[in-house]
Design a protein around this motif. Structure first.
Motif, short mmCIF file in Angstrom:
data_model
loop_
_atom_site.label_atom_id
_atom_site.label_comp_id
_atom_site.label_asym_id
_atom_site.label_seq_id
_atom_site.Cartn_x
_atom_site.Cartn_y
_atom_site.Cartn_z
N ARG A 220 0.82 -1.22 0.00
CA ARG A 220 0.00 0.00 0.00
C ARG A 220 0.85 1.27 0.00
O ARG A 220 0.41 2.31 -0.45
N TYR A 221 2.10 1.17 0.51
CA TYR A 221 2.98 2.34 0.46
C TYR A 221 3.23 2.75 -0.99
O TYR A 221 3.20 3.93 -1.34
N LEU B 43 1.37 2.01 -3.62
CA LEU B 43 0.13 2.50 -4.24
C LEU B 43 -0.20 3.90 -3.75
O LEU B 43 -0.65 4.75 -4.51
N THR B 44 0.02 4.14 -2.46
CA THR B 44 -0.27 5.46 -1.89
C THR B 44 0.61 6.52 -2.54
O THR B 44 0.13 7.59 -2.92
N ALA B 45 1.90 6.20 -2.65
CA ALA B 45 2.82 7.17 -3.28
C ALA B 45 2.39 7.44 -4.71
O ALA B 45 2.35 8.60 -5.15
N LEU B 46 2.04 6.40 -5.44
CA LEU B 46 1.65 6.58 -6.85
C LEU B 46 0.37 7.38 -6.97
O LEU B 46 0.26 8.28 -7.80
N THR B 47 -0.61 7.05 -6.13
CA THR B 47 -1.89 7.74 -6.25
C THR B 47 -1.78 9.20 -5.80
O THR B 47 -2.58 10.03 -6.21
N LEU B 48 -0.77 9.49 -4.98
CA LEU B 48 -0.57 10.90 -4.60
C LEU B 48 0.24 11.65 -5.65
O LEU B 48 0.56 12.82 -5.47
N GLY B 49 0.58 10.96 -6.73
CA GLY B 49 1.20 11.64 -7.86
C GLY B 49 2.68 11.43 -8.01
O GLY B 49 3.33 12.13 -8.81
N ALA B 50 3.26 10.49 -7.26
CA ALA B 50 4.70 10.27 -7.35
C ALA B 50 5.05 9.56 -8.65
O ALA B 50 4.29 8.70 -9.11
N ASN B 51 6.19 9.93 -9.23
CA ASN B 51 6.69 9.14 -10.35
C ASN B 51 7.46 7.94 -9.79
O ASN B 51 7.58 7.78 -8.57
N ARG B 52 8.02 7.15 -10.67
CA ARG B 52 8.66 5.90 -10.23
C ARG B 52 9.81 6.17 -9.25
O ARG B 52 9.98 5.47 -8.27
N GLN C 193 10.33 8.92 -7.37
CA GLN C 193 9.84 9.48 -6.09
C GLN C 193 9.22 8.38 -5.24
O GLN C 193 9.38 8.36 -4.02
N MET D 19 10.60 7.08 -1.59
CA MET D 19 9.70 6.99 -0.43
C MET D 19 9.79 5.58 0.19
O MET D 19 9.86 5.44 1.40
N GLU E 222 11.02 4.33 3.93
CA GLU E 222 10.26 3.43 4.81
C GLU E 222 11.08 2.18 5.18
O GLU E 222 10.93 1.63 6.26
#
Lengths: 234, 363
Positions: free
Chosen positions: A129-130, A132-141, A143, A147, A151
């Motif tokens: 989920r980390y 998916l969360t990063a991606l859905t918040l707009g992170a590119n690969r 970023q 992240m 973690e």
């Protein structure tokens, strides 16, 4: 029993007096193992990251090979590197044999798989989920990978610490590629082997105590980071 | 249209977990997505969030077909945020979590701070700015995750069961926040839920999924019927099992027209025999089930078909209904929606209506 007690007593006196030869040997060990760990981290961490994130045919095979390399005996690495850097080897002209550089090369080969495999394990342990969360918040690969690294940082650092513990205690590579030259390539483990051969237990025991001290410190650090990772996972 | 799906399937191994021949979702409204576990809700939300690619078919976002390459997806993902059923917060303080999406969008530091404060205030978590994410409770985590999503001002917010595992108080808070975000910021919201009453409360349109396919059979009090008669006083609908209901809506339907009749459980009135005396147009019924649902009471009565009504707790306490008791069902104008039956989705081409649109069908 008396021999052991006498050796311990003499060893402590040697350490307390900051014996020059002892310091040179410990310094050489730390320098070689530290450099090897640094270089292996530079190679192993990206390797572990790529293997964790990338998806390509044969990925499982590569990871299986890395896992197999964990069991690679140090003497085998010593032999292989020797074949390359001995006078008759293709890198013979570089005159690397019996130098600290040769030891570093061998030790890097020894621990790159350790760091890569433990990095893969540390990253894979991070909840999906980390990502998916990063991606859905707009992170590119990249970023997202950064992240995830943050973690997984405690697990990754633990990988590097474990690798350092592995190289500082190894003897096969240091002996075969370093040659145990006094004041130059003599490390704690090779010196202990030599002193044992000579029947001189005092320096061997002193070095053993120092080595165990380092091993203890490394393990303390390892457990500290593991503990942090565990509590984060909760 | 916000989304248009064309012959979209998602296959895991040999199993087709989603199969949607066609679907259109207009912009700016709240949509609910209802279905049991394993119906494909999360899979659909992941496709809509561009976190997953369909096995076959095409998805268009704002009338532009989506190309599933890293470069093409990034600008789309920055317009759509998915709120996971069990959201996860990054290690560190709450403000760092909210800052993540803003930093990625290269919003300057001062502006970031004000946006973070605003988003936290929006979810009532302004006092948790410096709190460590790991110390938050489940409800607080959901609200912070919602704030994190709202902070980036998305065009679309996809929520996967936003009130799952949240206490009643926090459920209401979360739903209020979603409604306000839609109303005040114009954010289109698609949210998956198990709760029919939540879907009915929140959304103007409802998508129903069953076994990975769109369905029209799951929602409470939705009946396929035919028009049996019409007059100025109302419309007689013929339902299954020979049940006929007169609803107080004067329609202009063709005779024997196939319709979908929706009786809103929130607006149905259940009366005791003593209360029903002298009133016309009531349906005699028997109470067959009484259950607590999200702080309210669901009463299921039998009129030849099961019909559900939702009561507040005080209403229920006053009514003293019992299972097996004789009651009367009063169907007011407010409770009734009728829409002509059109294909739920098309196989090849053509327009694609959603299964129910309360705003458009309320005539």
């Amino acid at each position: 029993m008396d021999l052991l007690i006498d050796s311990f007593r003499s060893a402590f006196l040697l350490m307390l007096s900051l014996d020059h030869e002892l310091l040179v040997i410990v310094g050489c060990s730390l320098k070689v193992s530290g450099m090897a760990t640094l270089l292996a981290a530079l190679a192993g961490l990206p390797c572990g990251f790529v293997l964790s994130f990338a998806s390509f045919p044969g990925k499982r095979l590569v990871i299986t090979c890395l896992n197999t390399l964990l069991a690679l005996p140090t003497v085998v690495i010593g032999l292989v590197v020797y074949a390359f850097i001995s006078r008759r080897g293709i890198l013979g002209a570089l005159n690397l044999l019996y130098t600290q550089t040769a030891m570093v090369i061998g030790q890097v080969i020894l621990i790159v798989p350790v760091i890569a495999v433990m990095t893969i394990a540390a990253i894979d342990r991070i909840d999906r989920r980390y990502r998916l969360t990063a991606l859905t918040l707009g992170a590119n690969r990249y970023q997202m990978a950064w992240m995830i690294f943050k973690e997984a940082r405690f697990g990754v650092i633990a990988a590097v610490i474990a690798a350092f513990g592995r190289v500082i205690a190894e003897i096969g590579i240091s002996m075969m590629l370093g040659g145990n030259a006094r004041g130059f390539t003599r490390t704690m483990t090779t010196a202990m082997a030599l002193e044992y051969d000579k029947g001189e237990f005092v320096l061997a025991v002193a070095l053993g105590i120092v080595l165990m001290g380092f091993a203890f410190a490394v393990n303390m650090l390892f457990h500290l980071f593991q503990g942090r990772t565990g509590s984060d996972a909760l | 249209m916000l989304y248009e799906l064309e012959a979209v399937t998602r296959v895991h191994g040999r199993r087709t977990v989603l199969d949607i021949p066609a679907l259109s979702i207009p912009d700016g409204k709240i949509y609910s997505l209802i279905g049991p576990n394993g119906a494909g809700k999360t899979t659909l939300l992941h496709l809509l969030a561009f976190l997953d690619a369909p096995s076959t078919g095409t998805i268009s976002f704002r009338s532009v077909p989506v190309r599933h390459t890293e470069k093409s997806l990034l600008p789309l993902r920055r317009q759509v945020v998915l709120l996971d059923q069990y959201p996860i917060l990054f290690t560190g303080p709450v403000w760092k979590n909210l800052e993540f999406g803003l930093k990625i969008r290269k919003i300057e530091r001062k502006k970031r701070k004000s946006l973070i404060e605003e988003a936290l205030a929006q979810v009532g978590m302004q006092d948790f700015f410096y709190a460590q994410a790991s110390t938050l409770s489940g409800g607080e985590t959901k609200r912070v995750a919602l704030a994190r999503a709202l902070a980036v001002r998305p065009r679309v917010l996809l929520c996967d069961e936003p009130t799952a595992n949240v206490d009643g108080e926090n459920q209401g808070v979360i739903l209020d926040i979603l409604e306000r975000a839609n109303r005040e910021q114009g954010i289109a919201i698609v949210f998956a839920t198990h709760s029919h009453s939540q879907a009915q409360r929140m959304s103007r349109q409802t998508l129903i999924l069953k076994d990975g396919r769109l369905s029209d059979l799951l929602r409470d009090n939705v009946f396929m019927a035919t028009i049996a008669g019409q007059s100025e006083n109302g419309t007689v609908c013929s339902l299954q099992n020979g049940v006929e209901i007169r609803v107080p809506l004067a329609g202009t339907f063709a005779s024997s027209c196939r319709i979908r009749l929706f009786l809103n459980p929130d607006h149905l009135i259940v009366l005791r025999e003593s209360e029903a005396e002298g009133r016309d147009g009531l349906l005699a019924a028997t109470v067959v089930m009484i259950a607590s649902e999200n702080g309210r009471i669901r009463i299921t009565v039998d009129i030849g078909l099961p019909v559900h009504a939702i009561l507040s707790r005080p209403e229920y306490a006053r009514s003293r209904f019992t299972v097996g008791g004789k009651v009367f069902l009063c169907i007011g104008e407010k409770a009734v929606l009728i829409e002509e039956v059109f294909p739920l989705y098309r196989r090849q081409t053509g327009s694609v209506p959603l299964i129910s649109d309360r705003s458009s069908s309320n005539r």
